[in-house]
Each structure stands twice: as C-alpha cells, then as structure tokens.
Design a protein around this motif. Structure first.
Motif, PDB file in Angstrom:
ATOM      1  N   GLY A 374       7.735  -2.699  10.813  1.00  0.00           N
ATOM      2  CA  GLY A 374       6.421  -3.259  10.883  1.00  0.00           C
ATOM      3  C   GLY A 374       5.499  -3.218  12.025  1.00  0.00           C
ATOM      4  N   ARG A 375       4.246  -2.637  12.018  1.00  0.00           N
ATOM      5  CA  ARG A 375       3.273  -2.639  13.273  1.00  0.00           C
ATOM      6  C   ARG A 375       2.020  -3.808  12.905  1.00  0.00           C
ATOM      7  NH1 ARG A 375       2.527   3.528  12.412  1.00  0.00           N
ATOM      8  NH2 ARG A 375       2.705   2.607  10.303  1.00  0.00           N
ATOM      9  N   HIS A 376       1.238  -3.976  13.698  1.00  0.00           N
ATOM     10  CA  HIS A 376       0.091  -4.991  13.512  1.00  0.00           C
ATOM     11  C   HIS A 376      -1.109  -4.348  12.985  1.00  0.00           C
ATOM     12  CE1 HIS A 376      -1.130  -9.076  14.393  1.00  0.00           C
ATOM     13  NE2 HIS A 376      -2.343  -8.718  14.300  1.00  0.00           N
ATOM     14  N   CYS A 377      -0.903  -3.885  11.910  1.00  0.00           N
ATOM     15  CA  CYS A 377      -2.141  -2.950  11.280  1.00  0.00           C
ATOM     16  C   CYS A 377      -2.474  -2.895   9.702  1.00  0.00           C
ATOM     17  CB  CYS A 377      -2.357  -1.573  11.717  1.00  0.00           C
ATOM     18  SG  CYS A 377      -0.709  -0.584  11.313  1.00  0.00           S
ATOM     19  N   GLU A 378      -3.433  -2.757   9.042  1.00  0.00           N
ATOM     20  CA  GLU A 378      -3.567  -2.767   7.799  1.00  0.00           C
ATOM     21  C   GLU A 378      -2.516  -2.045   7.032  1.00  0.00           C
ATOM     22  OE1 GLU A 378      -7.120  -4.465   9.394  1.00  0.00           O
ATOM     23  OE2 GLU A 378      -6.026  -2.681  10.071  1.00  0.00           O
ATOM     24  N   VAL A 379      -2.177  -0.567   7.465  1.00  0.00           N
ATOM     25  CA  VAL A 379      -1.194   0.328   6.832  1.00  0.00           C
ATOM     26  C   VAL A 379      -0.235  -0.597   6.439  1.00  0.00           C
ATOM     27  CG1 VAL A 379       0.281   2.116   7.063  1.00  0.00           C
ATOM     28  CG2 VAL A 379      -2.152   2.311   8.056  1.00  0.00           C
ATOM     29  N   ASP A 380       0.532  -1.222   7.423  1.00  0.00           N
ATOM     30  CA  ASP A 380       1.753  -2.065   7.192  1.00  0.00           C
ATOM     31  C   ASP A 380       1.481  -3.365   6.167  1.00  0.00           C
ATOM     32  OD1 ASP A 380       2.947   0.221   8.347  1.00  0.00           O
ATOM     33  OD2 ASP A 380       3.469  -0.897  10.123  1.00  0.00           O
ATOM     34  N   TRP A 381       0.534  -3.842   6.575  1.00  0.00           N
ATOM     35  CA  TRP A 381       0.393  -5.104   5.756  1.00  0.00           C
ATOM     36  C   TRP A 381       0.076  -4.559   4.097  1.00  0.00           C
ATOM     37  CZ3 TRP A 381      -3.887  -6.485   9.725  1.00  0.00           C
ATOM     38  CH2 TRP A 381      -3.300  -6.894  10.824  1.00  0.00           C
ATOM     39  N   SER A 382      -0.630  -3.710   4.113  1.00  0.00           N
ATOM     40  CA  SER A 382      -0.774  -2.869   2.553  1.00  0.00           C
ATOM     41  C   SER A 382       0.401  -2.577   1.849  1.00  0.00           C
ATOM     42  CB  SER A 382      -1.733  -1.826   2.794  1.00  0.00           C
ATOM     43  OG  SER A 382      -1.874  -1.197   1.461  1.00  0.00           O
ATOM     44  N   ARG A 383       1.584  -1.962   2.724  1.00  0.00           N
ATOM     45  CA  ARG A 383       2.790  -1.796   2.279  1.00  0.00           C
ATOM     46  C   ARG A 383       3.490  -2.715   1.782  1.00  0.00           C
ATOM     47  NH1 ARG A 383       7.110  -1.338   5.250  1.00  0.00           N
ATOM     48  NH2 ARG A 383       6.147  -1.417   7.398  1.00  0.00           N
ATOM     49  N   ARG A 384       3.138  -3.964   2.603  1.00  0.00           N
ATOM     50  CA  ARG A 384       4.376  -5.218   2.130  1.00  0.00           C
ATOM     51  C   ARG A 384       3.378  -6.132   1.168  1.00  0.00           C
ATOM     52  NH1 ARG A 384       5.002  -5.466   8.287  1.00  0.00           N
ATOM     53  NH2 ARG A 384       3.552  -7.227   8.554  1.00  0.00           N
ATOM     54  N   PHE A 385       2.326  -5.739   0.787  1.00  0.00           N
ATOM     55  CA  PHE A 385       1.414  -6.423  -0.114  1.00  0.00           C
ATOM     56  C   PHE A 385       2.150  -6.865  -1.575  1.00  0.00           C
ATOM     57  CE2 PHE A 385      -1.747  -7.140  -3.371  1.00  0.00           C
ATOM     58  CZ  PHE A 385      -2.540  -8.268  -2.910  1.00  0.00           C
ATOM     59  N   PRO A 386       2.434  -5.632  -2.411  1.00  0.00           N
ATOM     60  CA  PRO A 386       2.855  -5.791  -3.562  1.00  0.00           C
ATOM     61  C   PRO A 386       3.877  -6.534  -3.751  1.00  0.00           C
ATOM     62  CG  PRO A 386       2.363  -3.376  -3.411  1.00  0.00           C
ATOM     63  CD  PRO A 386       2.212  -4.151  -1.777  1.00  0.00           C
ATOM     64  N   ALA A 387       5.119  -6.533  -2.862  1.00  0.00           N
ATOM     65  CA  ALA A 387       6.245  -7.646  -3.001  1.00  0.00           C
ATOM     66  C   ALA A 387       5.857  -8.828  -2.706  1.00  0.00           C
ATOM     67  CB  ALA A 387       7.346  -6.900  -2.072  1.00  0.00           C
ATOM     68  N   ALA A 388       5.157  -9.057  -1.730  1.00  0.00           N
ATOM     69  CA  ALA A 388       4.308 -10.424  -1.433  1.00  0.00           C
ATOM     70  C   ALA A 388       3.643 -10.998  -2.663  1.00  0.00           C
ATOM     71  CB  ALA A 388       3.399 -10.177  -0.155  1.00  0.00           C
ATOM     72  N   LEU A 389       3.070 -10.297  -3.331  1.00  0.00           N
ATOM     73  CA  LEU A 389       2.207 -10.799  -4.429  1.00  0.00           C
ATOM     74  C   LEU A 389       3.220 -11.107  -5.572  1.00  0.00           C
ATOM     75  CD1 LEU A 389      -0.729 -11.694  -5.174  1.00  0.00           C
ATOM     76  CD2 LEU A 389      -1.126  -9.563  -6.000  1.00  0.00           C
ATOM     77  N   GLU A 390       3.935 -10.211  -5.859  1.00  0.00           N
ATOM     78  CA  GLU A 390       5.033 -10.406  -6.943  1.00  0.00           C
ATOM     79  C   GLU A 390       5.749 -11.622  -6.675  1.00  0.00           C
ATOM     80  OE1 GLU A 390       8.675  -8.001  -9.026  1.00  0.00           O
ATOM     81  OE2 GLU A 390       7.857  -7.270  -7.139  1.00  0.00           O
ATOM     82  N   TRP A 391       6.182 -11.920  -5.443  1.00  0.00           N
ATOM     83  CA  TRP A 391       6.858 -13.285  -5.399  1.00  0.00           C
ATOM     84  C   TRP A 391       6.035 -14.449  -5.615  1.00  0.00           C
ATOM     85  CZ3 TRP A 391       6.397 -16.938  -1.366  1.00  0.00           C
ATOM     86  CH2 TRP A 391       7.571 -18.044  -1.395  1.00  0.00           C
ATOM     87  N   LEU A 392       4.760 -14.348  -4.873  1.00  0.00           N
ATOM     88  CA  LEU A 392       3.711 -15.429  -5.069  1.00  0.00           C
ATOM     89  C   LEU A 392       3.233 -15.784  -6.561  1.00  0.00           C
ATOM     90  CD1 LEU A 392       1.621 -14.610  -1.997  1.00  0.00           C
ATOM     91  CD2 LEU A 392       3.085 -16.697  -2.090  1.00  0.00           C
ATOM     92  N   LEU A 393       3.270 -14.746  -7.489  1.00  0.00           N
ATOM     93  CA  LEU A 393       2.832 -14.999  -8.686  1.00  0.00           C
ATOM     94  C   LEU A 393       3.868 -15.338  -9.716  1.00  0.00           C
ATOM     95  CD1 LEU A 393       0.130 -12.187  -9.187  1.00  0.00           C
ATOM     96  CD2 LEU A 393      -0.156 -14.698  -8.430  1.00  0.00           C
ATOM     97  N   ALA A 394       5.080 -15.236  -9.359  1.00  0.00           N
ATOM     98  CA  ALA A 394       6.208 -15.394 -10.196  1.00  0.00           C
ATOM     99  C   ALA A 394       6.164 -16.859 -10.658  1.00  0.00           C
ATOM    100  CB  ALA A 394       7.709 -15.271  -9.413  1.00  0.00           C
ATOM    101  N   GLY A 395       6.241 -17.101 -11.868  1.00  0.00           N
ATOM    102  CA  GLY A 395       5.825 -18.430 -12.604  1.00  0.00           C
ATOM    103  C   GLY A 395       4.591 -18.932 -12.811  1.00  0.00           C
TER     104      GLY A 395
END
Length: 396
Positions: A374-395
């Motif tokens: 991971g780097r400090h930029c939108e490219v890597d934040w975008s890459r991690r976004f789907p898994a983050a949202l999947e966990w947050l929306l569970a339930g």
C-alpha cells in the motif's frame, strides 16, 4: 500547491523511514527515465525512496546520470518491495505528473532478485501547465447538486450523489448511505486532484455481479482550507504554528445540513446503522473522529490511510490523546488500513487499534488491514475499497 496528502506521506516517510526489512541478497534496480519534452540538462533529477531513506542530499542521494542520451540511475535493492519516486531540482514541489499535470502515485518495484530494469515516462511535473484536460468519467446514475449551501462554513460546494442501478426500478426500496470526504476525487477524473477512486465504476460492476450490496454514495468535496476542516482537534501545522481544528464544523455540515437534505430527497435508510462516513489521510482522521464522537449518526466509518502523525503544540499525537480521553466508545463499526511504506512499519496503526479496544470498542466492530504494497494514494485506496465496504455493510 503540492497535494497535501502527498506532503503528509513524504514528511512521514522522512521522519520514520529506515525500518524496512533487509533480509535479501544485494540486488540492483536500474531506473531509466524519459523526462518531459522541455527537460534541460541543468535540471537535476533525483530518485528517492525506501532504499535510501528518501534522501536528496549526502552520500545516500542518487542523481540521474545521462548515458547515451538516456537518463538513468542504478540503485541497490535490499528489500522485497521498493517504493520510489523522482524529484526535480531537489524540490518536493516538482514530482511526476501525468499529461493533465495531476500528481502520480509513488512507484512500486517488487524485487525478485538479480539485476532488474524499469522504464519511467514523466509527461510533466506537478506544477506544470497541463498538456490536456481530463475527460469527465462519471458512470451510472449520478446527480449533481451545484452550489449546495453549507452554513457552517458560509460557503457552498458541489455535491454529487451516486444512486444504485435498482433505484429507479423499485420505488419502495431504501438504501444505506455512505458520505465520502474529498469528494472531488471520488467519481470523476476531471475534478480529481490526482487519480480518482472510481467508486461509481466499481459499484456499477460489483453490484451487477451481486458481490456487493447496493448503496447511495454522497461525495463531499473539500475546500482550500482542508488542513483545518479535516482536523477535529487543534494542531501544529506544517510550519510549526498553532492552528485551530474545524473538523467538528465539517461533521456538523454533513450531520445537520447535508444529511437531512439527502434523507428528504432520496430513499435512504436514515438510521445510524445504515449511515457511514469514509475518508483518506486527513479524511481518515475525520472518519475515526466521527466514530468516536458521532456514533449517534454514523454507524460505520472507513479510514483509509488515516493521518497518524498530527501533533498538538506540545508534540502529542492529537488522535491518540483524544482516544485516551474518550469516555463513550459507541457502537460504530470502524474499518481502518495502512500501507507499510507510509510510516515504515505498522507500529502506529497497531497502537490505534489497541487504544480503540482499550476504550471499549468491540473487537468484532474493528477491522484493521495492513497492506504491504500500500501507498498513500487514491489508486491503492480504491483497490481496498470493495473489501472495506463489503465488511462494513455486512448485516445491514
């Protein structure tokens, strides 16, 4: 002005570098560079990175040399993952940019051993005049609310709202809502400061496949006063001066003005459990603050590479001190992540996790992700976004 997120990342790296694991045999990486068309030999270009503690001067500095008409430098590689960038005239204001003069993410080389080579083309430097304009890249059903008034700051902002594919098909269905800070970078390459997150494209693809729940996303742009508006506590600015944090006003602008408007005009599930806030860097700091102080509104938050080095005038970490003094943990789910190169190790993000647990956050409500690449930029934040949202929306 240089992207503040890049400034923060570089400053942190300079302060905390030298922690990389060095357990591989000495290998090399030759970096060949094609500079902008107007480059002149009087402009020194240095390659800096995790391999030399990001040094521009001294014995560790690596200046590109011209050989057979090619600019290049060969650097030693003793790490598995090498992060580097290029700097012109020893000035951090001059770093690689694309044809639109938008700053680019730090480069990554994954070492597989031996003598490796990589070619880098630099169309422009940050601060140069753009060669072309980025084309709009909105996807799906996105509604714009121009000049939306935010009385908390006595100004207005252009708000963009992404609506799921099924929104027009089912008039009775309601949706969770995610408010995202630095909104100009979320949907559109034209407005993005550097790369865009491509949230709209990702949601269109993933919800169509059924791998992600449908959600409304509200993009809230920052202003020129981002450092103050995304700092919840008083802090020491980059010049070492005392600055007053206005982060509470930013939360109030969303909570008291924008959210009521969104809930009145769109079919939302307005409950805290279905309302989230996400941000990166200083925006990530704001997301954690929202979980601490405004869990009555934001039932889930996402902090991508949160700024973990902001201090007060006494040199104390503002976030850590605030958590220690916090009395009520609330019930928010909190996702937070970091790239290893951002601080040289994972010590600070692990400290954040420990402090949140100590203050009463339930382990099942915390999700810490460590990204070795991971780097400090939108490219890597975008890459991690789907898994983050999947966990947050569970339930939900």
């Amino acid at each position: 002005m240089m992207n503040t997120k890049i400034t923060l990342a570089i400053a942190t790296l300079l302060a905390l570098s030298g922690c990389a694991v060095k357990n591989l045999a000495a290998d090399t990486l030759t970096i060949k560079v094609i500079p902008p068309a107007n480059y002149t030999a009087s402009e020194p270009i240095h390659v800096v990175g995790s391999f030399n503690e990001w040094a521009l001067d001294g014995e560790k500095a690596y200046e590109l040399k011209t050989e057979n008409g090619t600019l290049s430098a060969t650097i030693p590689v003793t790490e598995k993952n090498v992060f580097f960038t290029l700097v012109k005239n020893k000035n951090w204001q001059w770093m690689p940019a694309n044809e639109m003069a938008k700053s680019q993410c730090i480069y990554l080389h994954q070492n597989t051993g031996g003598a490796a080579k990589i070619n880098v083309h630099i169309p422009l430097w940050t601060g140069d005049k753009p060669l072309t304009k980025a084309a709009p890249s909105l996807s799906g059903n996105i509604v714009q609310h121009k000049d939306f008034t935010l009385p908390q700051f006595a100004r207005s902002s252009d708000i963009h709202v992404y609506l799921p594919k099924s929104y027009q098909l089912n008039a009775k269905k309601t949706y969770p809502v995610l408010y995202m800070l630095d909104g100009q970078n979320i949907f559109d390459a034209h407005s993005a400061h550097s790369d865009e997150w491509r949230i709209d494209e990702q949601l269109e693809e993933l919800t169509t496949k059924g791998t992600l729940a449908e959600i409304i996303v509200v993009a809230v742009p920052n202003s020129a006063q981002r450092w103050a508006e995304y700092n919840p506590w008083d802090f020491k600015d980059r010049d070492g001066k005392a600055s007053k944090g206005q982060g509470e006003l930013t939360i109030r602008a969303i909570k008291d003005t924008l959210k009521p408007f969104i809930d009145s005009n769109y079919r939302t599930d307005p409950q805290p459990a279905a309302t989230g806030l996400a941000g990166s860097s200083l925006g990530g700091l704001m997301a954690i603050y929202a979980a601490l102080e405004h869990s009555d509104t934001f039932g889930f938050t996402a902090a991508f590479s949160p700024a973990l080095a902001i201090e007060d005038m006494d040199g104390k970490n503002v976030l850590f001190e605030a958590i220690k003094k916090h009395k009520n943990s609330g019930n928010s789910k909190v996702y937070f992540d970091i790239g290893q190169m951002e601080y040289g190790n994972y010590d600070q993000i692990e400290q954040l996790n420990s402090l949140l647990l100590k203050q009463g956050f339930k382990p099942e409500n915390l999700k810490l992700v460590k990204d070795d690449l991971g780097r400090h930029c939108e490219v890597d934040w975008s890459r991690r976004f789907p898994a983050a949202l999947e966990w947050l929306l569970a339930g939900i």
